[in-house]
Design a protein around this motif. Structure first.
Motif, PDB file in Angstrom:
ATOM      1  N   ASP A 280       0.090   0.821  -1.854  1.00  0.00           N
ATOM      2  CA  ASP A 280      -0.031  -0.160  -0.803  1.00  0.00           C
ATOM      3  C   ASP A 280       1.012   0.220   0.427  1.00  0.00           C
ATOM      4  N   ASP A 281       2.206   0.807  -0.355  1.00  0.00           N
ATOM      5  CA  ASP A 281       3.320   0.990   0.540  1.00  0.00           C
ATOM      6  C   ASP A 281       3.021   2.343   1.120  1.00  0.00           C
ATOM      7  N   LEU A 282       2.400   3.281   0.486  1.00  0.00           N
ATOM      8  CA  LEU A 282       1.830   4.522   1.283  1.00  0.00           C
ATOM      9  C   LEU A 282       0.750   4.252   2.234  1.00  0.00           C
ATOM     10  N   LEU A 283      -0.109   3.280   2.239  1.00  0.00           N
ATOM     11  CA  LEU A 283      -0.764   2.916   3.260  1.00  0.00           C
ATOM     12  C   LEU A 283      -0.060   2.230   4.410  1.00  0.00           C
ATOM     13  N   SER A 284       0.941   1.424   4.028  1.00  0.00           N
ATOM     14  CA  SER A 284       1.966   0.725   5.012  1.00  0.00           C
ATOM     15  C   SER A 284       2.585   1.964   5.723  1.00  0.00           C
ATOM     16  N   LEU A 285       2.880   2.893   5.371  1.00  0.00           N
ATOM     17  CA  LEU A 285       3.690   4.106   5.997  1.00  0.00           C
ATOM     18  C   LEU A 285       2.561   4.815   6.717  1.00  0.00           C
ATOM     19  N   ILE A 286       1.449   5.038   6.335  1.00  0.00           N
ATOM     20  CA  ILE A 286       0.300   5.760   7.085  1.00  0.00           C
ATOM     21  C   ILE A 286       0.064   4.808   8.285  1.00  0.00           C
ATOM     22  N   ASN A 287       0.133   3.566   8.345  1.00  0.00           N
ATOM     23  CA  ASN A 287      -0.533   2.761   9.365  1.00  0.00           C
ATOM     24  C   ASN A 287       0.693   2.371  10.301  1.00  0.00           C
ATOM     25  N   ASN A 288       2.029   2.888  10.045  1.00  0.00           N
ATOM     26  CA  ASN A 288       2.997   2.591  10.882  1.00  0.00           C
ATOM     27  C   ASN A 288       2.953   3.152  12.068  1.00  0.00           C
ATOM     28  N   THR A 289       2.914   2.410  13.355  1.00  0.00           N
ATOM     29  CA  THR A 289       2.682   3.448  14.667  1.00  0.00           C
ATOM     30  C   THR A 289       4.032   3.964  15.241  1.00  0.00           C
ATOM     31  N   ASP A 290       5.108   3.483  14.631  1.00  0.00           N
ATOM     32  CA  ASP A 290       6.337   4.298  14.980  1.00  0.00           C
ATOM     33  C   ASP A 290       6.786   5.258  14.596  1.00  0.00           C
ATOM     34  N   ILE A 291       6.014   6.050  13.513  1.00  0.00           N
ATOM     35  CA  ILE A 291       6.424   7.216  13.014  1.00  0.00           C
ATOM     36  C   ILE A 291       5.296   8.156  12.761  1.00  0.00           C
TER      37      ILE A 291
ATOM     38  N   ILE B 294      -0.654  16.755  -0.332  1.00  0.00           N
ATOM     39  CA  ILE B 294      -1.990  15.816   0.022  1.00  0.00           C
ATOM     40  C   ILE B 294      -2.623  16.307   1.323  1.00  0.00           C
ATOM     41  N   LYS B 295      -3.986  16.610   1.154  1.00  0.00           N
ATOM     42  CA  LYS B 295      -4.679  16.885   2.437  1.00  0.00           C
ATOM     43  C   LYS B 295      -5.185  15.820   3.036  1.00  0.00           C
ATOM     44  N   SER B 296      -5.552  14.856   2.270  1.00  0.00           N
ATOM     45  CA  SER B 296      -6.205  13.585   2.993  1.00  0.00           C
ATOM     46  C   SER B 296      -5.837  12.291   2.000  1.00  0.00           C
ATOM     47  N   VAL B 297      -5.761  11.119   2.649  1.00  0.00           N
ATOM     48  CA  VAL B 297      -5.746   9.885   2.003  1.00  0.00           C
ATOM     49  C   VAL B 297      -6.957   9.040   2.417  1.00  0.00           C
ATOM     50  N   TYR B 298      -7.514   8.484   1.359  1.00  0.00           N
ATOM     51  CA  TYR B 298      -8.645   7.469   1.571  1.00  0.00           C
ATOM     52  C   TYR B 298      -8.657   6.205   1.346  1.00  0.00           C
ATOM     53  N   GLN B 299      -8.870   5.135   1.955  1.00  0.00           N
ATOM     54  CA  GLN B 299      -8.673   3.865   1.632  1.00  0.00           C
ATOM     55  C   GLN B 299     -10.135   3.378   1.438  1.00  0.00           C
ATOM     56  N   ASN B 300     -10.184   2.946   0.262  1.00  0.00           N
ATOM     57  CA  ASN B 300     -11.680   2.200  -0.020  1.00  0.00           C
ATOM     58  C   ASN B 300     -11.842   0.826   0.606  1.00  0.00           C
ATOM     59  N   THR B 301     -13.065   0.592   1.178  1.00  0.00           N
ATOM     60  CA  THR B 301     -13.641  -0.980   1.868  1.00  0.00           C
ATOM     61  C   THR B 301     -14.147  -1.777   0.893  1.00  0.00           C
ATOM     62  N   THR B 302     -14.133  -1.517  -0.465  1.00  0.00           N
ATOM     63  CA  THR B 302     -14.752  -2.549  -1.202  1.00  0.00           C
ATOM     64  C   THR B 302     -13.816  -3.036  -2.221  1.00  0.00           C
ATOM     65  N   ASP B 303     -13.810  -4.274  -2.517  1.00  0.00           N
ATOM     66  CA  ASP B 303     -12.997  -5.137  -3.237  1.00  0.00           C
ATOM     67  C   ASP B 303     -12.987  -4.619  -4.839  1.00  0.00           C
ATOM     68  N   ASP B 304     -13.935  -4.116  -5.231  1.00  0.00           N
ATOM     69  CA  ASP B 304     -14.197  -3.953  -6.636  1.00  0.00           C
ATOM     70  C   ASP B 304     -13.840  -2.389  -7.069  1.00  0.00           C
TER      71      ASP B 304
END
Length: 148
Positions: A66-77, A101-111
């Motif tokens: 979750d912290d990795l996703l927060s870093l990726i989504n941070n528009t200031d960096i 790491i070449k790519s990070v994928y975020q899943n869109t399903t809750d399960d």
């Protein structure tokens, strides 16, 4: 409150290093000579720079996906590159292994698992150990950056 299972780095008060804060820096950091790595099978090491100041880069250590996703989504960096650090138990070697790491994928399903990592050599590393890659969105790619 953070659960102990989410803690990655531990510091001791006696390891604190006195630091005089620079006038232009509005952060209030604490500095330690070293920290103890605990309770993690993997972690991330990211090299980032400010959108406003490309010359100054910082190294960030991240424990949770979750912290990795927060870093990726941070528009200031701007993320220059991210590495996956595999634990000795995970990769079967006697040392920590640092992999691009070449790519990070975020899943869109809750399960399903939240994050899947594609390593530079094409291998997939699913953080929840599930193999399904259904309904995922690429949220980071290193293809625009040169890895040294």
């Amino acid at each position: 409150m953070t659960k102990f299972s989410e803690i990655m780095l531990v510091t001791l008060h006696e390891d604190n290093v006195p630091f005089t804060k620079s006038k232009e820096d509005d952060l209030h950091p604490n500095f330690w000579r070293y920290a103890y790595l605990v309770n993690c099978d993997y972690w991330f090491h990211a090299n980032c720079s400010s959108i406003n100041d490309d010359a100054r880069s910082i190294e960030v250590i991240i424990g949770a996906d979750d912290d990795l996703l927060s870093l990726i989504n941070n528009t200031d960096i701007k993320i220059n590159h991210i590495y996956l650090m595999n634990a000795m138990q995970t990769n079967g070697s006697k040392t920590w292994q640092k992999e691009v790491i070449k790519s990070v994928y975020q899943n869109t399903t809750d399960d399903a698992e939240k994050v899947t990592i594609e390593l530079n050599d094409g291998r997939l590393f699913s953080l929840s150990k599930k193999e399904s890659l259904i309904q995922i969105n690429k949220v980071y790619s290193s293809e625009n950056y040169v890895i040294e």
